[in-house]
Design a protein around this motif. Structure first.
Motif, mmCIF file in Angstrom:
data_model
loop_
_atom_site.group_PDB
_atom_site.id
_atom_site.type_symbol
_atom_site.label_atom_id
_atom_site.label_comp_id
_atom_site.label_asym_id
_atom_site.label_seq_id
_atom_site.Cartn_x
_atom_site.Cartn_y
_atom_site.Cartn_z
ATOM 1 N N HIS A 127 0.832 -1.211 0.000
ATOM 2 C CA HIS A 127 0.000 0.000 0.000
ATOM 3 C C HIS A 127 0.867 1.262 0.000
ATOM 4 O O HIS A 127 0.667 2.179 0.787
ATOM 5 C CB HIS A 127 -0.960 -0.005 1.206
ATOM 6 C CG HIS A 127 -1.921 -1.145 1.194
ATOM 7 N ND1 HIS A 127 -3.161 -1.067 0.606
ATOM 8 C CD2 HIS A 127 -1.815 -2.413 1.685
ATOM 9 C CE1 HIS A 127 -3.786 -2.228 0.748
ATOM 10 N NE2 HIS A 127 -2.979 -3.068 1.386
ATOM 11 N N LEU A 128 1.829 1.267 -0.930
ATOM 12 C CA LEU A 128 2.705 2.421 -1.111
ATOM 13 C C LEU A 128 2.405 3.069 -2.461
ATOM 14 O O LEU A 128 1.773 2.449 -3.325
ATOM 15 C CB LEU A 128 4.174 1.990 -1.031
ATOM 16 C CG LEU A 128 4.638 1.498 0.347
ATOM 17 C CD1 LEU A 128 6.093 1.038 0.285
ATOM 18 C CD2 LEU A 128 4.460 2.567 1.415
ATOM 19 N N ARG A 168 1.936 -3.670 6.727
ATOM 20 C CA ARG A 168 0.947 -3.046 5.853
ATOM 21 C C ARG A 168 0.199 -4.065 4.999
ATOM 22 O O ARG A 168 -0.839 -3.750 4.404
ATOM 23 C CB ARG A 168 1.616 -1.995 4.966
ATOM 24 C CG ARG A 168 2.120 -0.806 5.774
ATOM 25 C CD ARG A 168 2.704 0.283 4.903
ATOM 26 N NE ARG A 168 1.757 0.888 3.977
ATOM 27 C CZ ARG A 168 0.811 1.757 4.317
ATOM 28 N NH1 ARG A 168 0.653 2.104 5.601
ATOM 29 N NH2 ARG A 168 0.020 2.266 3.398
ATOM 30 N N GLU A 170 2.805 5.934 4.380
ATOM 31 C CA GLU A 170 2.700 6.025 2.918
ATOM 32 C C GLU A 170 3.028 7.421 2.390
ATOM 33 O O GLU A 170 3.254 7.609 1.190
ATOM 34 C CB GLU A 170 1.300 5.607 2.456
ATOM 35 C CG GLU A 170 0.178 6.541 2.873
ATOM 36 C CD GLU A 170 -0.364 6.264 4.277
ATOM 37 O OE1 GLU A 170 -1.452 6.790 4.596
ATOM 38 O OE2 GLU A 170 0.295 5.529 5.051
#
Length: 494
Positions: free
Chosen positions: A142-143, A284, A297
């Motif tokens: 989730h970057l 994450r 993030e």
């Protein structure tokens, strides 16, 4: 975690026909499979020490060579005596991962294919696989999808690579081109680091000419989390280029820095925020643990290992940088004999500090393809649950103290009673660690944490299953019972 004093001698591989040069590859496969299949019946510790292994391997360079299969048989017969079974279900000594068989097989292909992955033209497959695996990796973590991913050897080089991009970027904002003009005469960079940062961060700063000791230390709390108010106060007193290095997963406690608050403080100085997330960034991948990383993030760069929670073999880490241009400026290389590059082409050697390099993206692709998003989530969830269960079981025993808040996969423990001082607790803790290693059912490590010497239990190996939590807890409680039963352990001498 079955215990065996010795797995016994390994039979040598022989061939009925005259071997050709490729038979050695099949021999390696047989030896490797036999070792992995028998691992759980071995003691979870090396059978011989480093000094003993020097004797085992000591011989003059031969005048004439031998055939490959014979050499491999010899390597196995000698070498397995000094192997630490790091892929054993009872290995909790360091935060290493367990190199899943799928990742190992892909790594074999990587070596057998013999690709130099420096350019998309030198190995179209290697570059294409890296590009796809990069997108998958950013997705599961989730970057930001636009970030560049360099496939490096591990988080130490990941930190170095990302911080090289940071160094160039913050100096360019100050009107200085460090990538071309160096650091002599450059505006000084203030680097803010938490008091409990991992040692690899300081190594990276040393490699970059920013200095291991020339940092501004930020106070941390009892779990090793950076205190954002102290950072904000220190940043208010300084001007000029700045880099803030944060931590996702403190190596002893597993704790996470307060990223949202740190980023708010960093924005007042237009500072670059880097995240050392060697193992903790994988939180994450799981919805229950992702909140530990809230705000991460929005950082500028991240370093994370594949050979930890993704279970790839060693030589697998990632330098992730939001601004691709900053990474290219820091890492790119040019020579007349190198191929021309297109604007949209992936150039692997522009993302890492290497030109000749192996196609290390292949095991990452294979593991993400094998596990999928749900598989990575399940790995993280399983190991964190095992860590909590071990902590619950051993923490209820008299004289056993779980020192940290078990928020992820790390458990640190000290042993002793109220009448023992720190020196005596250290001796007791070391005695428990030694006993466990001698028994060989599990492997644990030791470390200094604040004023105590603690036993570390790191749960991150693919082979470790929920039932192993009970077995590990039983072994630890039993070892402590034996150590504490000694007359000298009951109360301080004198």
């Amino acid at each position: 975690m079955r215990k065996s004093l010795s797995p016994g001698p390994r039979p040598a591989i022989t061939w009925a026909e005259t071997p050709d040069r490729y038979d050695v590859l099949q021999a390696a496969q047989v030896h490797a499979s036999t070792y992995r299949r028998g691992l759980e019946d071995m003691p979870c510790s090396p059978r011989r020490s480093y000094r003993e292994m020097l004797e085992v391997f000591s011989e003059p360079l031969p005048e004439r060579g031998s055939d490959g299969v014979s050499v491999l048989n010899d390597l196995v017969a000698r070498g397995e005596q000094g192997l630490t079974p790091m892929t054993h279900s009872g290995f909790f000594g360091w935060v290493l991962g367990g190199s899943s068989p799928v990742g190992v097989a892909a790594d074999w292909l990587t070596s057998a294919w013999g690709q130099n992955a420096a350019f998309h033209t030198s190995s179209p497959t290697a570059a294409a696989v890296e590009e796809i695996a990069s997108g998958w990796l950013l997705n599961v973590l989730h970057l930001p999808a636009e970030a560049a991913v360099g496939f490096v050897t591990g988080a130490t080089v990941g930190n170095f690579t990302a911080l090289a991009a940071a160094r160039g970027a913050v100096l360019r904002r100050a009107g200085w081109d460090a990538d071309n003009d160096g650091l002599f005469g450059a505006p000084p960079i203030t680097v803010y680091v938490g008091d409990d940062a991992h040692t690899s961060v300081f190594s990276a700063l040393g490699y970059l000419g920013l200095g291991r000791n020339r940092v501004t230390r930020v106070k941390s709390d009892d779990q090793g989390r950076m205190i954002a108010t102290d950072l904000a106060m220190q940043m208010a007193d300084r001007d000029g280029p700045a880099i803030v290095i944060t931590q996702a997963g403190q190596i002893n406690t597993g704790a996470f820095d307060p990223f949202a608050d740190i980023l708010e403080a960093a924005q007042t100085r237009n500072a670059w925020v880097h995240v050392d997330g060697a193992f903790g960034l994988w939180a994450r991948a799981h919805p229950d643990y992702r909140p530990l990383t809230n705000g991460v993030e929005h950082a500028d760069s991240w370093a994370v290992d594949g050979h930890k929670w993704l279970q790839t073999p060693f030589d697998s880490g990632y330098a992730i940088v939001r601004d691709r241009d900053s990474l290219h400026r820091a890492m790119s290389i040019d020579a007349s004999y190198l191929p021309a590059v297109g604007e949209r082409d992936r150039i692997p050697s522009f993302l890492v500090p290497e030109l000749s390099r192996r196609a290390r993206g292949l095991p990452t692709w294979a593991m993400l393809k094998t596990l999928g998003r749900k598989g990575v989530e399940d790995l993280v969830g399983r190991h964190c649950a095992i860590a909590r269960r071990i902590a619950e079981r051993i923490g209820s025993a008299d004289g056993v103290h779980v020192v940290n808040d078990v928020v992820l996969n790390q458990v640190i423990v000290s042993f002793g009673h109220p009448e023992h001082n720190s020196r005596q607790r250290k001796a007791l803790t070391e005695a428990v660690i030694s006993r466990l290693r001698e028994e060989g059912s599990i492997f644990v490590g030791g470390a200094r944490w604040r004023d105590d010497w603690v036993m570390r239990v790191s749960v991150i190996c693919d082979a470790t299953q929920p039932a192993d939590a009970e077995l590990a807890a039983d072994q630890i409680i039993s070892a402590w019972a034996a150590v504490s039963a000694r007359p000298s352990a009951v109360r301080p001498p004198g």
